[in-house]
Design an enzyme around this catalytic site. Structure first.
Site, PDB file in Angstrom:
ATOM      1  N   THR A 154       0.579  -1.072   0.015  1.00  0.00           N
ATOM      2  CA  THR A 154      -0.343  -0.204   0.169  1.00  0.00           C
ATOM      3  C   THR A 154       1.239   1.151   0.052  1.00  0.00           C
ATOM      4  O   THR A 154       1.972   0.991   0.393  1.00  0.00           O
ATOM      5  CB  THR A 154      -1.237  -0.162   1.326  1.00  0.00           C
ATOM      6  OG1 THR A 154      -1.985  -1.054   1.216  1.00  0.00           O
ATOM      7  CG2 THR A 154      -1.662   1.058   1.114  1.00  0.00           C
ATOM      8  N   CYS A 315     -12.823 -11.160   9.800  1.00  0.00           N
ATOM      9  CA  CYS A 315     -11.725 -10.580  10.047  1.00  0.00           C
ATOM     10  C   CYS A 315     -10.460 -11.772   9.938  1.00  0.00           C
ATOM     11  O   CYS A 315     -10.539 -12.388  11.173  1.00  0.00           O
ATOM     12  CB  CYS A 315     -11.862  -9.386  11.071  1.00  0.00           C
ATOM     13  SG  CYS A 315      -8.959  -9.046  11.165  1.00  0.00           S
ATOM     14  N   LEU A 318      -4.276  -9.256  11.007  1.00  0.00           N
ATOM     15  CA  LEU A 318      -2.670  -8.811  12.232  1.00  0.00           C
ATOM     16  C   LEU A 318      -2.447  -8.361  11.466  1.00  0.00           C
ATOM     17  O   LEU A 318      -1.067  -7.544  10.248  1.00  0.00           O
ATOM     18  CB  LEU A 318      -2.440 -10.398  12.530  1.00  0.00           C
ATOM     19  CG  LEU A 318      -3.094 -11.458  13.318  1.00  0.00           C
ATOM     20  CD1 LEU A 318      -2.017 -12.333  13.259  1.00  0.00           C
ATOM     21  CD2 LEU A 318      -3.537 -11.339  14.458  1.00  0.00           C
ATOM     22  N   ASP A 606       1.401  31.743   5.595  1.00  0.00           N
ATOM     23  CA  ASP A 606       1.769  30.564   6.156  1.00  0.00           C
ATOM     24  C   ASP A 606       2.549  30.551   4.950  1.00  0.00           C
ATOM     25  O   ASP A 606       3.715  29.609   5.440  1.00  0.00           O
ATOM     26  CB  ASP A 606       0.630  30.077   6.844  1.00  0.00           C
ATOM     27  CG  ASP A 606       0.953  28.843   7.345  1.00  0.00           C
ATOM     28  OD1 ASP A 606       1.068  28.953   7.823  1.00  0.00           O
ATOM     29  OD2 ASP A 606       0.621  27.665   6.371  1.00  0.00           O
TER      30      ASP A 606
END
Length: 636
Positions: A154, A315, A318, A606
C-alpha cells in the site's frame, strides 16, 4: 508447528520437465518452440497448487471465535514523504528512534514464522513503504518463503513508477494506491507537497505492467471529496481499477467527527442515481470490501465499511508496526512487542506462544464508531499509511475542470476556456496542475489565480482581478445603536426571522506585502510548501463557508457562489486578494467576503513565513455590497 512438507512431497512427484519454485509450487520449464507463459498465468498456477496442497491451519493463529488469521500487514517505516493535513502536522510527528525499529532481518524472521503458521498473504505498509531503501530486497526475500501466495503493498504512489518494474521482478503481486482526489490543486493542498502527476504516473505504470485490478484507496469525507465519487467511478469504465471508497475512521489525534463520515449506504445511493444498473458482486471469503460493478465497465468499485457495517466476524488480519508491536485489531489499543522478545533471544516456540496468546485475546468485534472515537490508539501514520482525514475543511467545492485520466463520463463542473495540458506520450495524465498561468502586463510577468472564469476574462490568464466599481451609490444608512447588543449591553444575535429574502452580494479585498524575496518565489511558484496562490484561493473559499463558526454572532448563510481572486503586484511586491460572496436570504454576506479575503491573506503568510517574517497583511476592507433594507454600498 512444523513447516509444511510441500517441497519434500514435490521431490517425489515432480518429473524432470518440472522444477520447484520457492513456494513449492511446480513451475514448468520453457521448451524451445513453445509460447512463453505470462506472469499472470504462472501466478495463477502457483496459487491453485497452494490451494490444493494447503496444510491444516495453525492453532496459534486461530482465535477463540474460530477466525483463522492468514493475512499479515507489516509496516516497514513510520516515515512518509508527504505531510497530509489529516494525517500529521506539517513538521511531522515524533518518530521512534531507529534503534527501536525492526531491522530487515527481524522483519524477515517474523514473516518466516508467520508464514510457517499459515499466513499466506503479506502486505507491506508504512508510513510510506517505498521510501525504505531495501524495500525491493525485502519483497524478493519474502517471495522465497514457501506457502506465501500474495505479496502486496500500500503506497501513496509518489515513488511507484520508478520502483515498480524492480518490485514486480522481485515478486510483488498486488498494489493499493492511496488517492483521495482527482483535482491537482486539492491534492497539493491536502498533502502540502507536489506530486499529483507522480501518483498518476504510478497508476499508469501499474496498468502498463499488467496489474489487474489496480486498487485505488479513497477515504471519503464530507466536505472534502464526496463530490468526486462519480468522477472516481467513471475511471473504471475504461481502466482495470478497483476504486475502493473507505469510510472515514477515528484514530488518535485525528479529531474524528461523525458528521464528517459519509456512510457506505449514502455513497451507494449517490452512485445508483447516476448508474441504476450498478450490480453487487459476490463477496470473497474474509473480504473487507463490498464490491460492485457497472455492466460494461472494465473495472469495479468497492466500499470498506469499517464504521457503518463492520466486518469483524470474518476478520483474518494481523498487523506488525514498524517498531515491532503486534496489533490483532486495527482499532484496538492492545499491543505486544515481538521485537522485545526477539532481542531477548526468544525461541520460535516462545514466539509462537506469545503470538498465540495475543490472537486468543482478540475480541469478537471492535467497540463501534462512537466508542472507538473515545479510545486511545496510535495515530494512523504510526500504524500504517492510510489517508484518513483529520480536521479537514468542511467544504472544498469542485471548481476545477480536470480530467487526469481523459476518460469520458467525468462530470465537469466549470469549463476553463484556456486549459492546456501536457500529456505523456500515449498516456492520459497532466504533468503539472493547471491552476496558475502567466500573462504579460506592462512587461511584467504575473501569476493569476481565480476560482471562477468570467466570460470576458483575458484569455491569457485564468481570471483578471475585477476592477473596483467606479461610481459610489451614496452613503450607507446606519443604525443608531449596535445591532448585536441587547438593551442590557450583552452580546446577542440579531433576529432575522421577519426579514424578507433578497439577493445579497458582497466584495472584499486584502493585500499581503511580501518583500522581494518571498514575492519572487511566489511569482515563480518555487515555494517548498507548494503553490501559495492555489492554496490561498482554496482557503478563502472554505473560510467563507465557515464564517458563522469563526465569528460568534454571524448567522449561517447558505452561499450560492464564492469567488476568490489573487494577483501579484510587482510594483509593491504584494499579493492582491479580492473575494466575492453571493446568497439569497434575510441577511448580508459582507462578513463572508471579509473572512474569505482575510483567511486567504493569512494563508499566503503561512505559505511564505519560512522565507521571511517581514510580511505585512493589510487593507482588509469591504469594497461593495448589494441587497438588504439599508441599501447598497460601494467604496470609491
Amino acid at each position: 508447528m512444523a513447516a509444511r512438507p510441500v517441497s519434500r512431497m514435490l521431490q517425489r512427484v515432480l518429473r524432470s520437465g518440472l522444477r520447484s519454485c520457492s513456494s513449492g509450487a511446480p513451475v514448468t520449464q520453457h521448451r524451445p518452440g513453445e509460447p512463453l507463459q505470462t506472469a499472470a498465468e504462472e501466478l495463477s498456477r502457483r496459487r491453485q497448487f497452494l490451494r490444493e496442497h494447503a496444510a491444516p491451519f495453525s492453532a496459534f493463529l486461530t482465535d477463540s471465535f474460530g477466525r483463522q488469521h492468514s493475512y499479515l500487514r507489516i509496516s516497514l517505516t513510520e516515515k512518509c514523504n508527504l505531510r497530509c493535513q489529516y494525517c500529521m502536522p506539517e513538521e511531522g510527528v515524533p518518530l521512534t528512534p531507529k534503534a527501536d525499529l525492526l531491522t530487515t532481518e527481524e522483519i524477515l524472521t517474523l514473516a518466516r514464522l508467520f508464514v510457517r503458521e499459515g499466513i499466506d498473504k503479506i502486505r507491506l505498509t508504512g508510513g510510506e513503504p517505498l521510501i525504505r531503501p531495501d524495500v525491493v530486497d525485502i519483497v524478493a526475500r519474502l517471495h522465497q518463503l514457501e506457502g506465501l501466495r500474495t505479496i502486496g503493498i500500500t503506497t501513496n504512489g509518489i515513488n511507484l513508477a520508478r520502483l515498480l518494474p524492480q518490485l514486480q521482478k522481485a515478486g510483488l503481486s498486488a498494489i493499493n494506491i492511496s488517492l483521495d482526489t482527482l483535482v491537482p490543486a486539492k491534492f497539493e493542498f491536502i498533502v502540502r507537497r507536489k506530486g499529483f502527476h507522480k501518483v498518476m504516473e504510478g497508476i499508469h505504470k501499474a496498468i502498463e505492467l499488467g496489474y489487474s485490478p489496480v486498487k485505488v484507496n479513497c477515504v471519503v469525507m464530507r466536505g472534502l471529496n464526496e463530490d468526486e465519487l462519480l468522477d472516481f467511478v467513471a475511471l473504471t469504465e475504461g481502466l482495470p481499477l478497483d476504486v475502493r471508497f473507505i469510510e472515514y475512521m477515528p484514530f488518535d489525534g485525528n479529531r474524528w467527527n461523525f458528521k464528517k463520515m459519509v456512510s457506505y449506504k449514502e455513497m451507494l445511493d449517490t452512485l445508483r442515481q447516476q448508474w441504476p444498473e450498478l450490480e453487487k458482486l459476490p463477496e470473497e471469503e474474509s473480504s473487507t470490501a463490498k464490491a460492485f460493478k457497472i455492466p460494461g465497465f472494465r473495472g469495479q468499485l468497492s466500499f470498506i465499511t469499517s464504521m457503518s457495517e463492520h466486518f469483524c466476524g470474518t476478520c483474518n488480519r494481523l498487523r506488525i508496526t514498524a517498531d515491532g508491536n503486534l496489533k490483532v485489531c486495527l482499532f484496538g489499543n492492545s499491543e505486544v512487542s515481538l521485537r522485545d522478545h526477539l532481542r531477548a533471544g526468544a525461541s520460535e516456540e516462545e514466539l509462537r506462544r506469545v503470538i498465540g496468546a495475543a490472537v486468543g485475546r482478540k475480541k469478537r468485534q471492535h467497540a463501534g464508531m462512537f466508542s472507538i472515537a473515545q479510545m486511545k490508539n496510535r495515530p494512523m501514520i504510526l500504524i500504517e499509511f492510510l489517508l484518513l482525514l483529520q480536521d479537514s475543511p468542511p467544504a472544498i467545492p469542485s471548481i476545477f475542470s480536470q480530467d487526469p485520466f481523459r476518460v469520458q463520463g467525468i462530470r465537469h463542473r466549470v469549463s476553463f476556456s484556456n486549459q492546456k495540458a501536457t500529456l505523456w506520450e500515449g498516456g492520459w495524465f497532466p504533468r503539472t496542475p493547471l491552476l496558475a498561468q502567466w500573462r504579460l502586463r506592462s512587461s511584467c510577468p504575473q501569476r493569476h489565480y481565480s476560482s471562477h472564469l468570467d466570460s470576458d476574462a483575458n484569455p491569457k490568464c485564468l481570471s483578471a482581478v475585477a476592477q473596483a466599481p467606479a461610481t459610489p451609490s451614496g452613503p450607507l444608512p446606519t443604525a443608531d445603536q449596535l445591532t448585536h447588543v441587547d438593551r442590557e449591553g450583552r452580546a446577542a444575535m440579531v433576529d432575522v426571522g421577519g426579514k424578507p429574502d433578497t439577493e445579497r452580494v458582497a466584495v472584499a479585498s486584502a493585500v499581503v506585502l511580501l518583500g522581494s524575496t518571498a514575492f519572487k518565489l511566489v511569482q515563480e511558484n518555487q515555494l517548498k510548501k507548494g503553490d501559495a496562490l492555489a492554496v490561498a484561493q482554496l482557503a478563502g473559499v472554505q473560510a467563507a463557508k465557515l464564517t458563522s463558526q469563526l465569528i460568534p454572532l454571524c448567522h449561517h448563510v447558505a452561499l450560492s457562489h464564492v469567488q476568490v481572486w489573487l494577483e501579484l503586484d510587482a510594483t509593491r511586491h504584494a499579493v492582491g486578494i479580492r473575494a466575492s460572496c453571493q446568497a439569497r436570504g434575510p441577511t448580508g454576506v459582507e462578513m463572508e467576503a471579509l473572512t474569505a479575503a482575510a483567511v486567504a491573506a493569512l494563508t499566503v503568510y503561512d505559505m511564505c513565513k519560512a522565507v521571511s517574517r517581514d510580511i505585512v497583511l493589510g487593507e482588509i476592507k469591504l469594497l461593495s455590497k448589494t441587497g438588504g433594507q439599508r441599501g447598497d454600498f460601494q467604496r470609491t
